[in-house]
Scaffold this motif. Structure first.
Motif, short mmCIF file in Angstrom:
data_model
loop_
_atom_site.label_atom_id
_atom_site.label_comp_id
_atom_site.label_asym_id
_atom_site.label_seq_id
_atom_site.Cartn_x
_atom_site.Cartn_y
_atom_site.Cartn_z
N LYS A 57 -9.64 -3.36 45.12
CA LYS A 57 -10.20 -3.23 46.46
C LYS A 57 -11.36 -4.20 46.66
CE LYS A 57 -7.56 0.35 47.42
NZ LYS A 57 -6.78 0.37 46.19
N ARG A 58 -11.55 -4.62 47.87
CA ARG A 58 -12.60 -5.58 48.20
C ARG A 58 -13.97 -5.02 47.79
NH1 ARG A 58 -13.41 -8.37 54.17
NH2 ARG A 58 -15.05 -9.85 53.56
N GLY A 59 -14.74 -5.85 47.11
CA GLY A 59 -16.08 -5.45 46.68
C GLY A 59 -16.11 -4.66 45.39
N GLU A 60 -14.95 -4.43 44.78
CA GLU A 60 -14.90 -3.63 43.54
C GLU A 60 -14.75 -4.53 42.31
OE1 GLU A 60 -15.37 -0.62 42.59
OE2 GLU A 60 -15.80 0.21 44.56
N ARG A 61 -15.65 -5.43 42.11
CA ARG A 61 -15.58 -6.33 40.97
C ARG A 61 -15.77 -5.60 39.64
NH1 ARG A 61 -19.44 -11.33 43.10
NH2 ARG A 61 -18.21 -11.85 44.97
N LYS A 62 -16.51 -4.51 39.70
CA LYS A 62 -16.86 -3.79 38.47
C LYS A 62 -15.62 -3.36 37.68
CE LYS A 62 -20.15 -0.95 39.08
NZ LYS A 62 -20.91 0.22 39.54
N ILE A 63 -14.58 -3.00 38.38
CA ILE A 63 -13.38 -2.50 37.71
C ILE A 63 -12.74 -3.57 36.83
CG2 ILE A 63 -11.86 -3.07 39.65
CD1 ILE A 63 -10.20 -0.65 39.00
N ARG A 64 -12.95 -4.84 37.17
CA ARG A 64 -12.31 -5.91 36.39
C ARG A 64 -12.83 -5.96 34.96
NH1 ARG A 64 -9.51 -9.12 39.86
NH2 ARG A 64 -10.14 -9.14 42.06
N ASN A 65 -14.03 -5.48 34.71
CA ASN A 65 -14.63 -5.58 33.38
C ASN A 65 -14.55 -4.29 32.57
OD1 ASN A 65 -15.47 -8.32 33.64
ND2 ASN A 65 -17.16 -7.64 34.95
N ILE A 66 -13.96 -3.25 33.12
CA ILE A 66 -13.83 -2.00 32.38
C ILE A 66 -12.81 -2.17 31.25
CG2 ILE A 66 -13.08 0.40 32.54
CD1 ILE A 66 -14.20 0.44 35.39
N SER A 99 -5.69 7.17 39.72
CA SER A 99 -6.90 7.08 38.89
C SER A 99 -7.52 5.69 38.94
CB SER A 99 -6.56 7.45 37.44
OG SER A 99 -6.08 8.78 37.36
N LEU A 100 -6.69 4.66 38.96
CA LEU A 100 -7.20 3.29 39.08
C LEU A 100 -7.97 3.11 40.38
CD1 LEU A 100 -4.17 1.19 37.76
CD2 LEU A 100 -6.43 1.34 36.70
N ASP A 101 -7.48 3.74 41.45
CA ASP A 101 -8.15 3.64 42.75
C ASP A 101 -9.54 4.28 42.73
OD1 ASP A 101 -6.06 2.29 43.91
OD2 ASP A 101 -5.19 4.06 44.87
N LEU A 102 -9.77 5.19 41.78
CA LEU A 102 -11.06 5.87 41.71
C LEU A 102 -12.02 5.23 40.72
CD1 LEU A 102 -10.01 9.62 41.94
CD2 LEU A 102 -11.22 8.28 43.65
N LEU A 103 -11.56 4.25 39.94
CA LEU A 103 -12.45 3.55 39.01
C LEU A 103 -13.46 2.70 39.78
CD1 LEU A 103 -10.44 2.11 35.97
CD2 LEU A 103 -12.24 3.84 35.95
N GLY A 104 -14.65 2.59 39.21
CA GLY A 104 -15.67 1.74 39.84
C GLY A 104 -16.70 2.57 40.57
#
Length: 271
Positions: A57-66, A99-104
């Motif tokens: 999702k836009r603005g959710e860069r944090k999830i890329r590094n989990i 669950s992926l949609d809720l990460l970040g």
């Protein structure tokens, strides 16, 4: 030494019960086996490397590094704060994507965030993509069958009533899936008391069973070493195992009394 085995409330040695969060520790063991066999390189791999088609999702860069380690140590952040959307989770047809949609979100990666149900299913999805097999099939060949454990069926609930009945049952052998066939990672597995004892003994044996190395001693040690801590409850966490100075446990039950003292006073002396 005299051994004693007794069952209560209508249960027998063959009764199978829903083991709830113990399922997470079984997933941890399967991750260790997958690492041993080279299906997974290391726990520092990125979660999204296993889901290249997933659109962040836009603005959710944090999830890329989990990383896998963040998921295994419960240090991944989630968008919900206090009230997890359990109803939407249970009625979702694809719980991995849910669950992926809720990460970040606004949480900080690396800080303990206990996720009992929503989140661990991502690990099941990763196991499937890494091994090319269902979680139950992989577990049966590499863990359950070597230990003489039988988990017979894939369980898909069509209603809330079916799920509630499952929670109370003592005669269902299986592992819950969603509509896509992915097995639940935070709950949904049924085992007998002896099955549970075998899993515990496997870890006490450093990963060996009847002379065969089922899982590496390194993973046994790593998964039961403190990697994060739930400050609110002052509890240490490994890789989907609870850890304390006296050992480790698959299940944490608040206000259950001092089980460690009980074990040391009455059970250990018997051995």
């Amino acid at each position: 030494m005299v051994s004693c085995e007794k069952y209560f409330k209508g249960c027998t040695a063959s009764s199978r019960v829903h083991v709830y969060s113990v399922t997470k520790s079984i997933i941890s063991i399967l991750f260790g086996i997958a690492l041993d066999k080279g299906y997974i390189k290391n726990v520092q791999e990125k979660v999204l490397d296993y889901f290249p088609e997933y659109k962040v999702k836009r603005g959710e860069r944090k999830i890329r590094n989990i990383t896998l380690r963040d998921m295994l140590t419960m240090t991944a952040p989630y968008k919900y704060r206090f009230f997890a959307p359990y109803i939407k989770y249970f009625t979702s047809s694809d719980r991995v994507e849910f669950s992926l949609d809720l990460l970040g979100g606004h949480g900080k990666t690396g800080t303990f965030r206990y996720a009992p149900l929503i989140g661990p299913d991502i690990l099941s999805g990763i196991l499937v993509r890494a091994t090319g097999r269902s979680v139950l099939d992989f577990a049966a060949e590499n863990l359950f069958e070597p230990l003489g454990i039988k988990v017979e069926n894939n369980l898909l609930f069509e209603s809330k009533e079916e799920q509630l009945a499952f929670n109370q049952s003592t005669d269902i052998s299986g592992w819950v899936t969603d509509s896509t066939g992915i097995h639940a990672a935070g709950w949904g597995l049924t085992l007998t008391p002896m099955d549970m004892a075998k899993i515990g003994q496997l870890y006490l044996n450093g990963g060996t069973w009847e002379g065969k190395q089922i899982i590496s001693s390194k993973w046994v040690e790593d998964s039961t070493t403190e990697h994060s801590r739930w400050k609110k409850e002052n509890l240490a966490y490994g890789y989907l195992w609870w850890v304390n100075e006296d050992g480790f446990a698959a299940l944490f039950i608040p206000r259950a009394g001092d089980s460690t003292e009980l074990i040391k006073k009455f059970i250990e002396p018997a051995f």
